[in-house]
Each structure stands twice: as C-alpha cells, then as structure tokens.
Design an enzyme around this catalytic site. Structure first.
Site, PDB file in Angstrom:
ATOM      1  N   LYS A 201     -52.318 -33.101  83.061  1.00 15.10           N
ATOM      2  CA  LYS A 201     -51.210 -32.732  82.133  1.00 15.10           C
ATOM      3  C   LYS A 201     -51.682 -33.683  80.847  1.00 15.10           C
ATOM      4  O   LYS A 201     -51.608 -34.858  81.018  1.00 15.10           O
ATOM      5  CB  LYS A 201     -49.785 -32.935  82.853  1.00 15.10           C
ATOM      6  CG  LYS A 201     -48.729 -32.825  81.681  1.00 15.10           C
ATOM      7  CD  LYS A 201     -48.194 -31.165  81.652  1.00 15.10           C
ATOM      8  CE  LYS A 201     -47.497 -30.965  80.456  1.00 15.10           C
ATOM      9  NZ  LYS A 201     -47.362 -29.435  80.010  1.00 15.10           N
ATOM     10  N   PHE A 202     -51.495 -33.307  79.634  1.00 15.19           N
ATOM     11  CA  PHE A 202     -51.524 -33.860  78.756  1.00 15.19           C
ATOM     12  C   PHE A 202     -50.323 -34.550  78.157  1.00 15.19           C
ATOM     13  O   PHE A 202     -49.057 -33.938  77.720  1.00 15.19           O
ATOM     14  CB  PHE A 202     -52.237 -33.027  77.310  1.00 15.19           C
ATOM     15  CG  PHE A 202     -52.307 -33.730  75.983  1.00 15.19           C
ATOM     16  CD1 PHE A 202     -53.118 -34.871  76.000  1.00 15.19           C
ATOM     17  CD2 PHE A 202     -51.685 -33.536  74.867  1.00 15.19           C
ATOM     18  CE1 PHE A 202     -53.281 -35.789  74.952  1.00 15.19           C
ATOM     19  CE2 PHE A 202     -51.887 -34.209  73.830  1.00 15.19           C
ATOM     20  CZ  PHE A 202     -52.439 -35.221  73.657  1.00 15.19           C
ATOM     21  N   ARG A 292     -63.006 -56.479  83.693  1.00 16.88           N
ATOM     22  CA  ARG A 292     -63.791 -57.398  82.953  1.00 16.88           C
ATOM     23  C   ARG A 292     -62.601 -58.141  82.250  1.00 16.88           C
ATOM     24  O   ARG A 292     -61.472 -57.793  81.978  1.00 16.88           O
ATOM     25  CB  ARG A 292     -64.449 -56.557  81.857  1.00 16.88           C
ATOM     26  CG  ARG A 292     -63.926 -55.741  81.071  1.00 16.88           C
ATOM     27  CD  ARG A 292     -64.382 -55.304  79.768  1.00 16.88           C
ATOM     28  NE  ARG A 292     -63.701 -54.537  78.916  1.00 16.88           N
ATOM     29  CZ  ARG A 292     -63.296 -53.222  79.135  1.00 16.88           C
ATOM     30  NH1 ARG A 292     -63.844 -52.349  80.000  1.00 16.88           N
ATOM     31  NH2 ARG A 292     -62.566 -52.701  78.060  1.00 16.88           N
TER      32      ARG A 292
HETATM   33  C1  MV4 Z   1     -54.714 -39.124  77.967  1.00  9.67           C
HETATM   34  C2  MV4 Z   1     -53.792 -38.694  76.969  1.00  9.67           C
HETATM   35  C3  MV4 Z   1     -52.667 -37.994  77.145  1.00  9.67           C
HETATM   36  N1  MV4 Z   1     -52.548 -37.324  78.204  1.00  9.67           N
HETATM   37  N2  MV4 Z   1     -54.466 -38.508  79.317  1.00  9.67           N
HETATM   38  C4  MV4 Z   1     -57.804 -41.704  75.818  1.00  9.67           C
HETATM   39  C5  MV4 Z   1     -58.796 -42.877  76.499  1.00  9.67           C
HETATM   40  C6  MV4 Z   1     -58.635 -42.627  77.770  1.00  9.67           C
HETATM   41  N3  MV4 Z   1     -58.960 -43.659  78.552  1.00  9.67           N
HETATM   42  C7  MV4 Z   1     -57.694 -41.644  78.236  1.00  9.67           C
HETATM   43  N4  MV4 Z   1     -57.072 -41.304  76.923  1.00  9.67           N
HETATM   44  C8  MV4 Z   1     -56.074 -40.531  76.804  1.00  9.67           C
HETATM   45  N5  MV4 Z   1     -55.740 -40.053  77.881  1.00  9.67           N
HETATM   46  C9  MV4 Z   1     -53.231 -37.655  79.582  1.00  9.67           C
HETATM   47  N6  MV4 Z   1     -53.127 -37.081  80.552  1.00  9.67           N
HETATM   48  C10 MV4 Z   1     -54.054 -39.412  75.898  1.00  9.67           C
HETATM   49  C11 MV4 Z   1     -55.139 -40.226  75.594  1.00  9.67           C
HETATM   50  C12 MV4 Z   1     -55.332 -40.875  74.454  1.00  9.67           C
HETATM   51  C13 MV4 Z   1     -55.367 -42.037  74.212  1.00  9.67           C
HETATM   52  C14 MV4 Z   1     -54.921 -43.036  75.095  1.00  9.67           C
HETATM   53  C15 MV4 Z   1     -54.791 -44.485  74.825  1.00  9.67           C
HETATM   54  C16 MV4 Z   1     -55.131 -44.937  73.554  1.00  9.67           C
HETATM   55  C17 MV4 Z   1     -55.441 -43.842  72.525  1.00  9.67           C
HETATM   56  C18 MV4 Z   1     -55.409 -42.545  72.829  1.00  9.67           C
HETATM   57  C19 MV4 Z   1     -55.926 -41.777  71.840  1.00  9.67           C
HETATM   58  C20 MV4 Z   1     -56.240 -40.300  72.130  1.00  9.67           C
HETATM   59  C21 MV4 Z   1     -55.997 -39.974  73.168  1.00  9.67           C
END
Ligand code: MV4
Length: 445
Positions: A201-202, A292
């Site tokens: 889920k987003f 790390r």
């Molecule tokens: C997500 C998300 C929203 N929903 N997962 C970005 C890095 C990677 N580790 C996972 N990320 C994200 N995963 C779900 N289910 C939004 C992001 C994301 C994000 C996360 C942390 C910091 C900046 C970001 C920028 C865009 C998207």
C-alpha cells in the site's frame, strides 16, 4: 583492542574514523585512489596505500587490492565507512576469513537485510509493524491486480534487491498497473540483476524517521533515539535532525521498542539504523534496515553526547553495551554541503576549491575533508562536508545553523549553501510541519 585499523573509504567519513581511532590510541591505514593522492585522509592517517585508479570499481570497490593493503600494513581490522563496501556481505566474509575484523555486522546479518522481502518477513515474525501488502514476490500481473484491488489504490511496486528508492513505481489506478509492473521488473533486472518485485500500500506524504540502534555480541540491544530525514530530494537526504519535530514521548517509546525488536530478531551486532515511514496519524511501518554507520550519525552523537564510531569499534572488539536506551538531551541539525548547483537542478559541480572558510563558534561542528586548493574529483559523491549545529531547542539550532551557513565560504565550485540558507528561513520548515514531499514544492529564490 585493535592495534591498527584500515579505513576502506575516503572523504569526510575516512577522516571521521581516523579521528576516533587516534583518540583510542589505535593506528590507522588510509587507502586511496590515484584521484585522492592529496586528500586529508591520506595525510592524517599513520600510513597510506594507493589501491588503484580513480574509478571506484578499480579502487574503493576493489576487494583484492584492499585486502593486499591490509596484509602489507598488518592491519587487524577494517572500517568500511558508508557506501562502497559497507554493506557488501562478500567483503565482510573475506575480511573475517583473512583474520581482519570487519567493523560492522556479520555477512549473514548484512544478507538478511539486503533482500527486502526476506527483511520484511523477518520483521512480521518479530512483531514489527510493516506496510500492508502482498506476501512475498509477485508472480504475475494478475496476482498484483488481485492484491491491489483488495487493499485499494494507490500501491507501490518495489524491487526486493532494491532500497534507497531505486526502481520503485507508484500506481494510482488499475489501468496503470500492467505497464508499471513490466517497467519495475525490467528496471530491477537492469539495476540489481534480480527482477523480483513486491507490492505495498502506498503511504501518502509520509515522514522518514529512523531509529539508531546498537547491539553487541552478547545479545544486548539498545536504541539511541531517532533522526528525521524527511528533507530529501530524489532520495538524496539534504538535511537531517534529532529529535524529530513530529516525535512524541509515546511514539518514541513505541518506535524504539520496535527498532530493538527488529535488531534483536537478527541478533544484530554493531551500530545500525531501522528506517520507518510514519504517516500523519503517527502510524509507523518498517521500511528497511541499514547495517552500516550512516552519513547523518552526527546529529545523534550531538544530542546524546556519544561517539558512535567509538561504540562501533568497541563492539567489534567484543565489548559489551549496557543495554540501556539513550534519549535526546539537545537538538541537532545537519546540513549536507555538496558541490552541486542548487539553482541548476543540483547538478554536480566538481573542481578546485580556491577559498575555504569554515564556520565555528558555539554549537557548531564541521565534518569535512576539504581545504583551499583541494580538487573535488568527479568520480565520487559531491559532498564537501557536513555542517552540524547543536542547541537546547530546535529554534536555536536553526538560528545557529543560519549564522554558521552565513559564515561558510567556499569559492571555486557551486555549493548547496544558498539552498540551506533559504530553508532555514522557510516558515514551514521552521514550524516542523513537513514530510518527504516538502522539497517538491520548494523553489530557490
Ligand atoms: C514507500 C513510500 C510510500 N509507501 N513505501 C523511498 C525509499 C525507499 N526506501 C522506500 N521509499 C518509499 N517507500 C510505501 N509503501 C514512499 C517512499 C518514498 C520516500 C521514503 C522516504 C523518504 C523519501 C521518500 C521519497 C519518495 C518516496
């Protein structure tokens, strides 16, 4: 204790490790590429060995050359820093097989967190909250459609071998799913030689809040509170702080307990970080674990008054930690000063730094390897240094940062200083009301 540590890295983190090693009475060996002959890490280490040509693959990622340097200098441990080989399980294994202690977790721990589906399954078993989604690898578009229909759009596709944002696809409605599925798979294969993808889920407009943890070889784990890393651009962090302005005592307790469960689930040994997404209702979800030391470790050091590199070295040498948690006593902010043009899409601006004046004074720390005459090579990251402030309150830490940024002079290359100056004056930033989308709506005047 170790007698001599080889640092398999460059730039500010190599210098950072050398400083702590010297304070601990441990000798240091720098390794360097031919592009880094004149770097400070080479000059400040007790010994230095050239390990190859500028391209990382021929030097800082060249395992045989690094092992040869350790052998001829009689180093008994290797500190990998961040990036390069820091989360390379094969390198950790080779170090340990050659009687050189890898200052970090075991290869098994690195592997268990490197594959994101495996990591997520481990977290579910340990009772750590994860983002709702499908179980494991997606086998077909039809399966993906079924899961998305059940939990509702938007959803996100991620590569199991990914991390840090590479190869992700957000899908807002079913009509987009098939194409996103195909491109996510193709991108994963091209980037990681592994086309495995999974669905979640987003979570919209989340904060990125991570918990620093430490574990020893005897099963003790503790947390060292949080860092807020929501100020990012294209998955590059620009500003980090501790504590998070969004944090409450209750949320810190819950996230701290979850982070300890996550570390304990793999018997984690060393310092590490559990990354969480936090939604506007303060629900939090495990995202990934970094096995790390991280760039932004300094803000934690400042708020708990504790040397994390020293702790990492002590743990690797077999010392016990007390197991008690650490809570912020101060507020600290870090601005990454990069050789990039913030007026031009943050385009890298390598070249010779002609003039340097680094700020100082009360509450100011600069972790940097540059000096007047230093040439930033085009081969590696573009970090000039990290400017860190610490104060009793967030408002004061911001004021000190603004003052320190105003003093900072770098000539010869473009830098991100103007960006940070504007950010420190931004009302929304100052109010603490921001999430990972904040910089999408930010324009430099
Ligand atoms: C997500 C998300 C929203 N929903 N997962 C970005 C890095 C990677 N580790 C996972 N990320 C994200 N995963 C779900 N289910 C939004 C992001 C994301 C994000 C996360 C942390 C910091 C900046 C970001 C920028 C865009 C998207």
């Amino acid at each position: 204790m170790f007698k001599k540590i080889l640092i398999a890295n460059r730039g500010e983190i190599a210098l950072r490790v050398i400083r702590t090693a010297r304070e601990m009475g441990i000798k240091t060996v720098a390794v360097y590429s031919t592009a880094d002959r004149d770097s400070l890490h080479v000059r400040f280490a007790d010994e230095a060995v050239c390990i190859g040509r500028p391209q990382s693959s021929e030097s800082y990622l060249n395992i045989p050359n690094i092992m040869a340097a350790a052998e001829i200098t009689n180093a008994d441990a290797i500190h990998p820093g961040y990036g390069f080989l820091a989360e390379n399980a094969k390198f950790a294994r080779i170090c340990n097989e050659h009687g050189v202690k890898f200052i970090g977790p075991t290869p098994e721990m690195i592997n268990s967190m490197g594959d994101k589906i495996t990591a997520k399954e481990t977290m579910i078993k340990a009772g750590v909250p994860v983002v709702p989604g499908g179980q494991g690898l997606l086998q077909s578009v039809d399966e993906a459609k079924g899961i998305a229909r059940e939990m509702g759009y938007p959803v996100i596709l991620k590569a199991t071998a990914g991390g840090g944002g590479k190869g992700m696809r957000i899908v807002w409605e079913e009509a987009e799913l098939e194409k996103a599925y195909d491109t996510a798979k193709a991108e994963a294969l091209a980037s990681f030689k592994n086309d495995g993808i999974y669905m979640e889920k987003f979570v919209e407009e989340p904060r990125h809040i991570e918990i620093q943890v430490a574990g020893d070889q005897f099963g003790n784990v503790c947390h060292l509170s949080e860092r807020d890393c929501s100020i990012q651009r294209r998955h590059q962090k620009l500003v980090e702080e501790s504590p998070s302005p969004f944090m409450t005592e209750e949320l810190r307790y819950k996230m701290g307990e979850a982070a300890k469960k996550a570390a304990a689930a793999i018997n984690y040994e060393s310092v590490g970080t559990i990354e969480f997404l936090v939604d506007k209702h303060r629900n939090f979800y495990f995202m990934e674990m970094n096995t790390r030391i991280q760039v932004e470790h300094c803000v934690t050091e400042e708020v708990i008054n504790y040397d994390l590199i020293k702790e990492q070295i002590l743990i690797a040498a077999g010392h016990r930690i007390s197991g008690k948690d650490y809570f912020p006593q101060m507020h600290s902010i870090e601005c990454r000063i990069n050789a990039e043009d913030p007026y031009n899409d943050f385009r890298p601006s390598p070249g010779k730094i002609t003039v340097v004046h680094q700020p100082g004074g009360h509450g100011v720390r600069v972790d940097s390897h540059v000096y007047a005459g230093y040439v930033i090579p085009p081969y590696y990251d573009s970090m000039i240094g990290k400017l860190i402030t610490v104060a009793q309150t967030r408002q004061e830490a911001i004021q000190t940062m603004y003052r320190a940024l105003s003093e900072y002079v770098i000539e010869g290359v473009k830098t991100t200083i103007p960006f940070h100056l504007q950010l420190m004056q931004d009302e929304r930033f100052r109010s603490g009301d921001f999430n990972t989308k904040f910089l999408e709506g930010f324009t430099l005047k």
